[in-house]
Design an enzyme around this catalytic site. Structure first.
Site, PDB file in Angstrom:
ATOM      1  N   TYR A   1     108.138  45.115  51.081  1.00 52.38           N
ATOM      2  CA  TYR A   1     109.130  44.488  50.018  1.00 52.38           C
ATOM      3  C   TYR A   1     109.022  42.873  49.956  1.00 52.38           C
ATOM      4  O   TYR A   1     109.258  42.422  48.980  1.00 52.38           O
ATOM      5  CB  TYR A   1     110.512  44.924  50.593  1.00 52.38           C
ATOM      6  CG  TYR A   1     110.882  46.254  49.780  1.00 52.38           C
ATOM      7  CD1 TYR A   1     111.219  46.311  48.454  1.00 52.38           C
ATOM      8  CD2 TYR A   1     110.622  47.213  50.496  1.00 52.38           C
ATOM      9  CE1 TYR A   1     111.440  47.310  47.815  1.00 52.38           C
ATOM     10  CE2 TYR A   1     110.906  48.448  49.944  1.00 52.38           C
ATOM     11  CZ  TYR A   1     111.401  48.605  48.499  1.00 52.38           C
ATOM     12  OH  TYR A   1     111.710  49.807  47.954  1.00 52.38           O
TER      13      TYR A   1
ATOM     14  N   GLN B   1     116.417  50.466  34.525  1.00 48.30           N
ATOM     15  CA  GLN B   1     115.811  51.089  35.661  1.00 48.30           C
ATOM     16  C   GLN B   1     115.120  50.103  36.350  1.00 48.30           C
ATOM     17  O   GLN B   1     114.481  50.439  37.506  1.00 48.30           O
ATOM     18  CB  GLN B   1     114.844  52.213  35.235  1.00 48.30           C
ATOM     19  CG  GLN B   1     115.537  53.526  34.487  1.00 48.30           C
ATOM     20  CD  GLN B   1     114.762  54.386  33.686  1.00 48.30           C
ATOM     21  OE1 GLN B   1     114.226  54.247  32.801  1.00 48.30           O
ATOM     22  NE2 GLN B   1     114.509  55.269  34.698  1.00 48.30           N
TER      23      GLN B   1
ATOM     24  N   HIS C   1     119.030  51.109  39.230  1.00 48.22           N
ATOM     25  CA  HIS C   1     118.267  51.253  40.839  1.00 48.22           C
ATOM     26  C   HIS C   1     118.326  49.957  41.387  1.00 48.22           C
ATOM     27  O   HIS C   1     117.515  49.916  42.404  1.00 48.22           O
ATOM     28  CB  HIS C   1     116.821  51.421  40.231  1.00 48.22           C
ATOM     29  CG  HIS C   1     116.653  52.746  39.466  1.00 48.22           C
ATOM     30  ND1 HIS C   1     115.253  53.140  38.839  1.00 48.22           N
ATOM     31  CD2 HIS C   1     117.393  53.894  39.473  1.00 48.22           C
ATOM     32  CE1 HIS C   1     115.600  54.264  38.324  1.00 48.22           C
ATOM     33  NE2 HIS C   1     116.808  54.789  38.726  1.00 48.22           N
TER      34      HIS C   1
ATOM     35  N   GLY D   1     110.474  51.534  26.829  1.00 47.60           N
ATOM     36  CA  GLY D   1     109.562  51.617  27.814  1.00 47.60           C
ATOM     37  C   GLY D   1     109.700  52.176  29.200  1.00 47.60           C
ATOM     38  O   GLY D   1     109.341  52.089  30.402  1.00 47.60           O
ATOM     39  N   THR D   2     110.340  53.545  29.064  1.00 45.94           N
ATOM     40  CA  THR D   2     110.710  54.242  30.116  1.00 45.94           C
ATOM     41  C   THR D   2     110.109  55.678  29.945  1.00 45.94           C
ATOM     42  O   THR D   2     109.903  56.054  28.760  1.00 45.94           O
ATOM     43  CB  THR D   2     112.232  54.458  30.357  1.00 45.94           C
ATOM     44  OG1 THR D   2     112.453  55.669  31.109  1.00 45.94           O
ATOM     45  CG2 THR D   2     112.737  54.761  28.918  1.00 45.94           C
TER      46      THR D   2
ATOM     47  N   THR E   1     104.652  52.970  24.175  1.00 41.87           N
ATOM     48  CA  THR E   1     103.138  53.113  23.584  1.00 41.87           C
ATOM     49  C   THR E   1     102.637  54.516  23.982  1.00 41.87           C
ATOM     50  O   THR E   1     101.531  54.824  23.372  1.00 41.87           O
ATOM     51  CB  THR E   1     102.553  52.166  24.390  1.00 41.87           C
ATOM     52  OG1 THR E   1     102.653  52.083  25.613  1.00 41.87           O
ATOM     53  CG2 THR E   1     102.597  50.774  23.913  1.00 41.87           C
TER      54      THR E   1
END
Length: 244
Positions: free
Chosen positions: A65, A99, A117, A185-186, A212
């Site tokens: 992380y 997200q 999230h 974009g998910t 896309t």
């Protein structure tokens, strides 16, 4: 690019919801951790980003992380992020549900952001839920809570963890009340976020997917835009400037 039906909806709309996923931040260079990006030092990210990994090897967990945070320091919001700030200003009620944990929507300037999230720029205590900015733990190889002394984790939803119920309820309510819902974009496969567009559509919202690639949502959307989010949203801002 956008249908006349959508433009009529947007011209008169009061309440808009946008749901964003990894594809938006990918345009800034944020790894999606899918496919070839699913490994870090030959280890599967899905196994590293768990409470079990933190308990078994906190040093390795926090090394991962810390690497992610260092990477994000070099990354800036892209045109899609900034366009969503402009879009927010056109509507009385605008909710951005994301997200993504990278904080880029807030950095760009969006005011009403629901982080499903979590946010990687904060730390949360595993025992007492005390939250601090990541800078407060700078220099600590493994951060510990300054309130109770217990180990901390990034303030993100790890694999296997449940979402924050309060934030999820806000996202569900906003989805149920909106007039136009954008899914941008998910992948539309991760629950419970994947259900939000269906809540919106089930309550009469016009559902737009900007992606896309084809997703499970595509066949249920009222409109599908198959170009990158940055290009689609900069175009949308220009249109809103004329019709709002």
């Amino acid at each position: 690019m956008f249908s006349q039906k959508l433009l009529i909806r947007l011209k008169n709309a009061f309440n808009i919801v946008v749901l964003t996923g990894a594809g938006v931040s990918a345009e800034s260079g944020v790894p999606t951790f899918r496919g070839k990006d699913g490994l870090w030092k030959d280890k599967e990210v899905e196994k590293l980003a768990t409470l079990e990994a933190l308990e078994e090897d906190p040093k390795l967990f926090w090394e991962f992380y810390s690497w992610r945070r260092q990477l994000l320091k070099e990354i800036k919001p892209n045109f899609a992020h900034f366009s969503m700030v402009d879009i927010e200003n056109y509507f009385e009620d605008f909710t951005l549900i994301t997200q993504n944990v990278d904080n880029l929507h807030t950095v760009a300037g969006n005011r009403k952001v629901l982080e499903l999230h979590g946010n990687i720029t904060r730390n949360r205590c595993l025992r007492c839920d005390h939250i601090v900015p990541m800078e407060q733990s700078a220099g600590q190889e493994i951060p510990y809570c300054d309130k109770c002394g217990n180990i901390m984790k990034p303030d993100v939803i790890l694999f296997g963890e449940a979402l924050n119920e309060k934030i999820l309820r806000k996202a569900q309510t906003a989805s149920a009340e909106c007039e136009v819902f954008f899914s941008i974009g998910t992948s539309s496969v991760v629950e419970p976020a994947a259900s939000l567009p269906y809540i919106a559509k089930g309550n009469g919202a016009y559902l737009v997917e900007i992606n896309t690639e084809e997703t499970p949502l595509s066949e249920n959307a009222d409109e599908v835009i198959r170009i990158p989010a940055s290009k689609a949203l900069t175009g949308l801002v220009m249109i809103l400037d004329r019709i709002r």
